[in-house]
Design an enzyme around this catalytic site. Structure first.
Site, mmCIF file in Angstrom:
data_model
loop_
_atom_site.group_PDB
_atom_site.id
_atom_site.type_symbol
_atom_site.label_atom_id
_atom_site.label_comp_id
_atom_site.label_asym_id
_atom_site.label_seq_id
_atom_site.Cartn_x
_atom_site.Cartn_y
_atom_site.Cartn_z
ATOM 1 N N ASP A 15 0.950 -1.186 -0.003
ATOM 2 C CA ASP A 15 -0.051 -0.085 -0.180
ATOM 3 C C ASP A 15 0.700 1.099 0.069
ATOM 4 O OD1 ASP A 15 -2.008 -1.876 0.218
ATOM 5 O OD2 ASP A 15 -2.769 -1.088 2.194
ATOM 6 N N ASP A 58 12.290 2.474 13.025
ATOM 7 C CA ASP A 58 11.377 1.435 13.552
ATOM 8 C C ASP A 58 10.156 2.056 14.172
ATOM 9 O OD1 ASP A 58 11.643 -1.740 14.398
ATOM 10 O OD2 ASP A 58 10.092 -0.539 15.425
ATOM 11 N N ALA A 81 2.511 1.011 8.667
ATOM 12 C CA ALA A 81 3.594 -0.125 8.969
ATOM 13 C C ALA A 81 2.816 -0.975 10.241
ATOM 14 C CB ALA A 81 4.710 0.671 9.559
ATOM 15 N N SER A 125 -8.071 -3.111 10.091
ATOM 16 C CA SER A 125 -8.296 -4.291 9.349
ATOM 17 C C SER A 125 -9.759 -4.848 9.564
ATOM 18 C CB SER A 125 -7.181 -5.222 9.533
ATOM 19 O OG SER A 125 -7.457 -6.746 9.319
ATOM 20 N N GLU A 127 -10.171 -7.818 9.858
ATOM 21 C CA GLU A 127 -9.725 -8.920 10.796
ATOM 22 C C GLU A 127 -10.132 -8.530 12.439
ATOM 23 O OE1 GLU A 127 -8.643 -12.124 11.175
ATOM 24 O OE2 GLU A 127 -8.425 -12.254 8.882
ATOM 25 N N TYR A 149 -3.241 -10.975 15.279
ATOM 26 C CA TYR A 149 -3.272 -9.892 14.396
ATOM 27 C C TYR A 149 -4.376 -9.059 14.433
ATOM 28 C CZ TYR A 149 -3.529 -7.096 10.069
ATOM 29 O OH TYR A 149 -3.822 -6.284 9.139
ATOM 30 N N LYS A 153 -4.970 -5.170 15.923
ATOM 31 C CA LYS A 153 -5.572 -4.070 15.131
ATOM 32 C C LYS A 153 -6.695 -3.556 15.763
ATOM 33 C CE LYS A 153 -3.480 -3.764 10.863
ATOM 34 N NZ LYS A 153 -2.777 -2.408 10.798
ATOM 35 N N ARG A 184 1.682 -7.649 -4.270
ATOM 36 C CA ARG A 184 1.227 -8.153 -3.214
ATOM 37 C C ARG A 184 2.568 -9.344 -2.825
ATOM 38 N NH1 ARG A 184 -1.541 -8.101 1.714
ATOM 39 N NH2 ARG A 184 -3.506 -9.183 1.523
#
Ligand code: NDP
Ligand code: GDR
Length: 323
Positions: A15, A58, A81, A125, A127, A149, A153, A184
């Protein structure tokens, strides 16, 4: 008029690379954060690196973020990120929480302290919802993530909301459904399939090993989704929005379409492999986006159809396997 400055974390990913191109095209100055020591260097933005300001930082390095935001004085920040692979979030759940939730906390803190006037987009996300309900999912749908994950999120989503409410930041989350492209990573099923179809066609691969084929996803094209991210930051008020196509297709649909595009019968080449089956995935409860919020508030819809997406990805992999 002086160009606007946008800062993108995760600029070297799928992205980030599309968004960088989109913003450069608009005439913005683009500052990108790269993970220090990443083996691929500038990643997917290597071809346009001379048009960007790239900084190694980072996403958990609060001091580095404060410094970079202070020096670059962005008008817009796109926080992309994250550790983005769902299944491997079980291998190191601590790192997942640290990078994906902790990294968002660090970015929010840095924006609040060093660039409080900047508008901040965060990549959420689907998710975070967990299993689907049979109904399209909008911003108010119940969230009950089923893996580290998704949990990270969801944590990040609540951090964005709480910083917005506490400090009045223009900060919002795009709750993104799956979006794919020829860029991807092969860790994700769509690219694994298109690389497999192209490799088998070229004679460099014999078979493609996959997990379950009956899982369904709401898939769109990444190039469309970065436009939605930008639109979210042009609104009069910060608002969380669900970004998806509203259409479901199975992994098998993707395999069939990809192999047909490569002139192959998928049944002769696809092998089921237990290693890629996810014990936590309840395929009977797929998630699909409620697209009305994006249409109403952003005048946005996913314009690339499923078949066009598959063809774009297969054609790109066939072209590169011929080189
Ligand atoms: P990618 O995995 O391609 O990009 C993520 C980027 O984050 C990579 O460049 C990665 O760098 C960087 N990154 C990872 N760890 C760190 C770290 N510790 N410090 C600094 N940078 C780091 O993901 P996408 O571009 O596909 O997705 C962008 C965002 O959207 C992510 O937050 C993802 O979770 C979210 N999202 C994506 C969806 C999709 O379908 N693509 C759907 C829903 C949400 P490196 O490669 O060097 O590790
Ligand atoms: P997802 O994407 O988990 O939805 O996360 P992925 O492409 O990994 O899986 C999609 C579906 O394919 C099935 N599958 C396989 N998946 C992979 N990776 N490899 C295989 O061999 C394989 N075989 C079958 C999976 O079981 C699943 O049903 C993506 C990421 O971009 C996240 O960062 C993002 O938040 C979500 O989409 C929305």
């Amino acid at each position: 008029m002086a160009p606007r400055t946008a800062l993108i974390s995760g600029i070297g990913g799928q992205d980030g690379s599309y968004l960088a191109e989109f913003l450069l095209e608009r005439g913005d100055r683009v500052v990108g954060l790269l993970r220090p020591g990443a083996p691929e260097g500038a990643g997917l933005v290597e071809p346009i690196a001379d048009r960007l300001t790239l900084v190694e930082c980072d996403i958990r390095d609060t001091a580095g973020l404060l410094r970079t935001l202070g020096e670059s004085a962005p008008d817009e920040v796109y926080h992309l990120a994250a550790a983005s692979h769902v299944a491997s979030s079980w291998d190191d759940p601590v790192a997942m929480a640290d990078v994906t939730a902790g990294g968002t906390a660090a970015m929010l803190h840095a924006v609040q302290r060093a660039a409080p006037g900047a508008r901040l987009f965060c990549a959420g996300s689907s998710e975070m919802f967990g299993d689907g309900t049979g109904e399209p999912l909008g911003v108010d749908a119940r969230c009950c993530p089923t893996n580290p994950y998704g949990a990270a999120k969801l944590h990040a989503f609540h951090l964005v909301r709480s910083f917005r409410e506490r400090f009045g930041l223009f900060a919002c989350t795009g709750i993104l459904f799956n979006h794919e492209s020829p860029r991807r990573s092969a860790d994700f099923v769509t690219r694994k399939i298109t690389l497999g179809a192209a490799g088998i066609r070229a004679g460099t691969m014999r078979e493609l090993r996959l997990g379950r084929l009956d899982g369904q996803r709401d898939w769109g094209f990444a190039g469309d989704y970065v436009d939605a991210m930008w639109r979210m930051l042009q609104q009069p008020e910060p608002r969380d929005v669900v970004i998806g196509s509203g259409r479901l297709h199975s992994v098998e649909d993707f395999v069939r379409a990809a192999f047909a595009r490569a002139g192959l019968d998928w049944r002769a080449h696809v092998v089921r492999d237990e290693r890629f089956i996810r014990p936590d995935e309840r395929v009977a409860l797929p998630r699909v986006a409620d697209t009305r919020g994006a249409a109403e508030h952003l005048d946005w819809m996913a314009s690339t159809e499923f078949e066009s997406l598959v063809h774009m990805m297969v054609d790109a992999d066939i072209a590169s396997s011929a080189r």
